[in-house]
Design a protein around this motif. Sequence first.
Motif, PDB file in Angstrom:
ATOM      1  N   ALA A  34      -5.158   8.900  -5.353  1.00 59.52           N
ATOM      2  CA  ALA A  34      -5.003   7.531  -4.849  1.00 59.52           C
ATOM      3  C   ALA A  34      -5.394   6.530  -5.930  1.00 59.52           C
ATOM      4  O   ALA A  34      -6.428   6.681  -6.576  1.00 59.52           O
ATOM      5  N   THR A  35      -4.560   5.511  -6.099  1.00 56.12           N
ATOM      6  CA  THR A  35      -4.847   4.426  -7.034  1.00 56.12           C
ATOM      7  C   THR A  35      -4.949   3.130  -6.252  1.00 56.12           C
ATOM      8  O   THR A  35      -4.034   2.779  -5.504  1.00 56.12           O
ATOM      9  N   VAL A  36      -6.059   2.432  -6.410  1.00 54.60           N
ATOM     10  CA  VAL A  36      -6.276   1.138  -5.763  1.00 54.60           C
ATOM     11  C   VAL A  36      -6.222   0.076  -6.838  1.00 54.60           C
ATOM     12  O   VAL A  36      -6.812   0.221  -7.912  1.00 54.60           O
ATOM     13  N   ASP A  37      -5.492  -1.018  -6.567  1.00 55.83           N
ATOM     14  CA  ASP A  37      -5.295  -2.052  -7.589  1.00 55.83           C
ATOM     15  C   ASP A  37      -4.940  -3.369  -6.908  1.00 55.83           C
ATOM     16  O   ASP A  37      -4.838  -3.450  -5.683  1.00 55.83           O
ATOM     17  N   THR A  38      -4.771  -4.414  -7.718  1.00 61.70           N
ATOM     18  CA  THR A  38      -4.191  -5.668  -7.237  1.00 61.70           C
ATOM     19  C   THR A  38      -3.025  -6.022  -8.152  1.00 61.70           C
ATOM     20  O   THR A  38      -3.011  -5.652  -9.328  1.00 61.70           O
ATOM     21  N   GLU A  39      -2.046  -6.708  -7.592  1.00 57.80           N
ATOM     22  CA  GLU A  39      -0.874  -7.123  -8.388  1.00 57.80           C
ATOM     23  C   GLU A  39      -1.266  -8.177  -9.423  1.00 57.80           C
ATOM     24  O   GLU A  39      -0.820  -8.142 -10.564  1.00 57.80           O
ATOM     25  N   GLU A  40      -2.099  -9.132  -9.010  1.00 53.88           N
ATOM     26  CA  GLU A  40      -2.403 -10.290  -9.846  1.00 53.88           C
ATOM     27  C   GLU A  40      -3.395  -9.988 -10.976  1.00 53.88           C
ATOM     28  O   GLU A  40      -3.299 -10.573 -12.055  1.00 53.88           O
ATOM     29  N   PHE A  41      -4.347  -9.104 -10.719  1.00 54.25           N
ATOM     30  CA  PHE A  41      -5.380  -8.780 -11.706  1.00 54.25           C
ATOM     31  C   PHE A  41      -5.490  -7.261 -11.829  1.00 54.25           C
ATOM     32  O   PHE A  41      -6.434  -6.652 -11.317  1.00 54.25           O
ATOM     33  N   PRO A  42      -4.531  -6.626 -12.507  1.00 51.72           N
ATOM     34  CA  PRO A  42      -4.505  -5.159 -12.545  1.00 51.72           C
ATOM     35  C   PRO A  42      -5.732  -4.549 -13.210  1.00 51.72           C
ATOM     36  O   PRO A  42      -6.045  -4.848 -14.348  1.00 51.72           O
ATOM     37  N   ARG A  43      -6.433  -3.732 -12.452  1.00 50.39           N
ATOM     38  CA  ARG A  43      -7.542  -2.906 -12.941  1.00 50.39           C
ATOM     39  C   ARG A  43      -7.564  -1.654 -12.078  1.00 50.39           C
ATOM     40  O   ARG A  43      -8.397  -1.515 -11.187  1.00 50.39           O
ATOM     41  N   PRO A  44      -6.612  -0.755 -12.296  1.00 54.09           N
ATOM     42  CA  PRO A  44      -6.472   0.391 -11.391  1.00 54.09           C
ATOM     43  C   PRO A  44      -7.692   1.296 -11.368  1.00 54.09           C
ATOM     44  O   PRO A  44      -8.281   1.579 -12.400  1.00 54.09           O
ATOM     45  N   GLN A  45      -8.053   1.699 -10.155  1.00 54.98           N
ATOM     46  CA  GLN A  45      -9.137   2.657  -9.964  1.00 54.98           C
ATOM     47  C   GLN A  45      -8.527   3.900  -9.313  1.00 54.98           C
ATOM     48  O   GLN A  45      -7.990   3.835  -8.207  1.00 54.98           O
ATOM     49  N   VAL A  46      -8.597   5.027 -10.018  1.00 52.86           N
ATOM     50  CA  VAL A  46      -7.936   6.251  -9.583  1.00 52.86           C
ATOM     51  C   VAL A  46      -8.976   7.242  -9.069  1.00 52.86           C
ATOM     52  O   VAL A  46      -9.993   7.477  -9.726  1.00 52.86           O
ATOM     53  N   THR A  47      -8.716   7.807  -7.883  1.00 49.77           N
ATOM     54  CA  THR A  47      -9.566   8.860  -7.338  1.00 49.77           C
ATOM     55  C   THR A  47      -8.697  10.033  -6.899  1.00 49.77           C
ATOM     56  O   THR A  47      -7.574   9.841  -6.443  1.00 49.77           O
ATOM     57  N   LYS A  48      -9.238  11.218  -7.034  1.00 51.71           N
ATOM     58  CA  LYS A  48      -8.568  12.449  -6.587  1.00 51.71           C
ATOM     59  C   LYS A  48      -9.315  12.947  -5.359  1.00 51.71           C
ATOM     60  O   LYS A  48     -10.551  12.998  -5.364  1.00 51.71           O
ATOM     61  N   TRP A  49      -8.558  13.292  -4.297  1.00 48.90           N
ATOM     62  CA  TRP A  49      -9.143  13.682  -3.021  1.00 48.90           C
ATOM     63  C   TRP A  49      -8.706  15.073  -2.598  1.00 48.90           C
ATOM     64  O   TRP A  49      -7.543  15.449  -2.786  1.00 48.90           O
ATOM     65  N   TRP A  50      -9.642  15.815  -1.993  1.00 48.58           N
ATOM     66  CA  TRP A  50      -9.369  17.080  -1.321  1.00 48.58           C
ATOM     67  C   TRP A  50      -9.992  16.972   0.063  1.00 48.58           C
ATOM     68  O   TRP A  50     -11.141  16.531   0.200  1.00 48.58           O
ATOM     69  N   TRP A  51      -9.277  17.387   1.079  1.00 50.85           N
ATOM     70  CA  TRP A  51      -9.794  17.323   2.452  1.00 50.85           C
ATOM     71  C   TRP A  51      -9.392  18.583   3.197  1.00 50.85           C
ATOM     72  O   TRP A  51      -8.264  19.079   3.027  1.00 50.85           O
ATOM     73  N   MET A  52     -10.308  19.097   4.021  1.00 52.24           N
ATOM     74  CA  MET A  52     -10.014  20.248   4.854  1.00 52.24           C
ATOM     75  C   MET A  52     -10.569  19.984   6.248  1.00 52.24           C
ATOM     76  O   MET A  52     -11.698  19.480   6.395  1.00 52.24           O
ATOM     77  N   GLY A  54     -12.306  20.031   9.720  1.00 51.39           N
ATOM     78  CA  GLY A  54     -13.618  20.556  10.064  1.00 51.39           C
ATOM     79  C   GLY A  54     -14.760  19.791   9.423  1.00 51.39           C
ATOM     80  O   GLY A  54     -15.924  20.184   9.533  1.00 51.39           O
ATOM     81  N   GLY A  55     -14.447  18.696   8.726  1.00 49.88           N
ATOM     82  CA  GLY A  55     -15.507  17.874   8.136  1.00 49.88           C
ATOM     83  C   GLY A  55     -15.803  18.151   6.677  1.00 49.88           C
ATOM     84  O   GLY A  55     -16.926  17.935   6.218  1.00 49.88           O
ATOM     85  N   PHE A  56     -14.781  18.611   5.932  1.00 47.26           N
ATOM     86  CA  PHE A  56     -14.957  18.898   4.505  1.00 47.26           C
ATOM     87  C   PHE A  56     -14.096  17.954   3.675  1.00 47.26           C
ATOM     88  O   PHE A  56     -12.902  17.800   3.949  1.00 47.26           O
ATOM     89  N   TYR A  57     -14.689  17.334   2.674  1.00 48.12           N
ATOM     90  CA  TYR A  57     -13.879  16.546   1.736  1.00 48.12           C
ATOM     91  C   TYR A  57     -14.605  16.424   0.407  1.00 48.12           C
ATOM     92  O   TYR A  57     -15.799  16.678   0.288  1.00 48.12           O
ATOM     93  N   ARG A  58     -13.816  16.036  -0.587  1.00 43.87           N
ATOM     94  CA  ARG A  58     -14.339  15.853  -1.939  1.00 43.87           C
ATOM     95  C   ARG A  58     -13.508  14.771  -2.608  1.00 43.87           C
ATOM     96  O   ARG A  58     -12.283  14.748  -2.451  1.00 43.87           O
ATOM     97  N   TYR A  59     -14.172  13.883  -3.325  1.00 46.22           N
ATOM     98  CA  TYR A  59     -13.413  12.977  -4.183  1.00 46.22           C
ATOM     99  C   TYR A  59     -14.076  12.882  -5.543  1.00 46.22           C
ATOM    100  O   TYR A  59     -15.289  12.999  -5.677  1.00 46.22           O
ATOM    101  N   GLU A  60     -13.216  12.682  -6.541  1.00 42.17           N
ATOM    102  CA  GLU A  60     -13.670  12.504  -7.911  1.00 42.17           C
ATOM    103  C   GLU A  60     -13.035  11.233  -8.444  1.00 42.17           C
ATOM    104  O   GLU A  60     -11.821  11.045  -8.313  1.00 42.17           O
ATOM    105  N   GLY A  61     -13.842  10.383  -9.015  1.00 40.78           N
ATOM    106  CA  GLY A  61     -13.340   9.130  -9.561  1.00 40.78           C
ATOM    107  C   GLY A  61     -14.188   8.671 -10.725  1.00 40.78           C
ATOM    108  O   GLY A  61     -15.122   9.362 -11.153  1.00 40.78           O
ATOM    109  N   PRO A  62     -13.898   7.477 -11.236  1.00 41.54           N
ATOM    110  CA  PRO A  62     -14.610   6.993 -12.417  1.00 41.54           C
ATOM    111  C   PRO A  62     -16.101   6.754 -12.187  1.00 41.54           C
ATOM    112  O   PRO A  62     -16.893   6.776 -13.126  1.00 41.54           O
ATOM    113  N   THR A  63     -16.509   6.528 -10.940  1.00 39.93           N
ATOM    114  CA  THR A  63     -17.927   6.266 -10.674  1.00 39.93           C
ATOM    115  C   THR A  63     -18.698   7.523 -10.296  1.00 39.93           C
ATOM    116  O   THR A  63     -19.919   7.486 -10.197  1.00 39.93           O
TER     117      THR A  63
END
Length: 196
Positions: A34-52, A54-63
């Motif tokens: 997933a990439t979150v951004d704005t049209e007017e002030f582009p600063r894309p923030q990209v995260t990778k997600w895994w979900w299963m 039963g209450g399991f998930y993982r995300y990896e991003g710049p922070t």
Amino acid sequence: MLSLLLFGQAPTSRQLLDAFAAKMAAAKTVTVTATVDTEEFPRPQVTKWWWMKGGFYRYEGPTGTLIASPQRCWAYKPTGKEYKVYPGAEPWWSIVKGTGLGEFGGPGQLPPIGAPKRVTWRGMSVWRVEVDGRKLTKETVMYFFFDVKTLNHVGTSANLGSITQVRVFRDLKLDSKIDPKLFTFTPPKGWKLAKD
């Protein structure tokens, strides 16, 4: 929905929204970038997600990385050698809420306006569905984008009056095999539990 594609008929806006929402509700696993951004002030923030289911998930991003299971969650920054431990995943959390993938506001909340339009958006051939977002703000102009071939949700664009917020979804896989080890964490040697 598949029959529409086979016979070359264009889906309606409502069919696109409902069919993808049903796919997400039935999925046992989801992976997406997933990439979150704005049209007017582009600063894309990209995260990778895994979900299963039963209450399991993982995300990896710049922070950092967050790993969640029903019993425990772990978080760590990409550059540090410290980690934090939290109680298990919140029962209300879902991949839809976490990413915005397939988050269409529920029945009647964001009704579609008119027929979908076939356009090119961010280099992808898509159906663009406009929805009535005036419950958010009276100036809201909101679109959902669906891949022409798979009919998967590939993005959202929302202007609530001044800035256009954009979410782009790539590499989407539903019901693919995910290694359960992705939802556990063993601190590497030398790592410390961070103090709050």
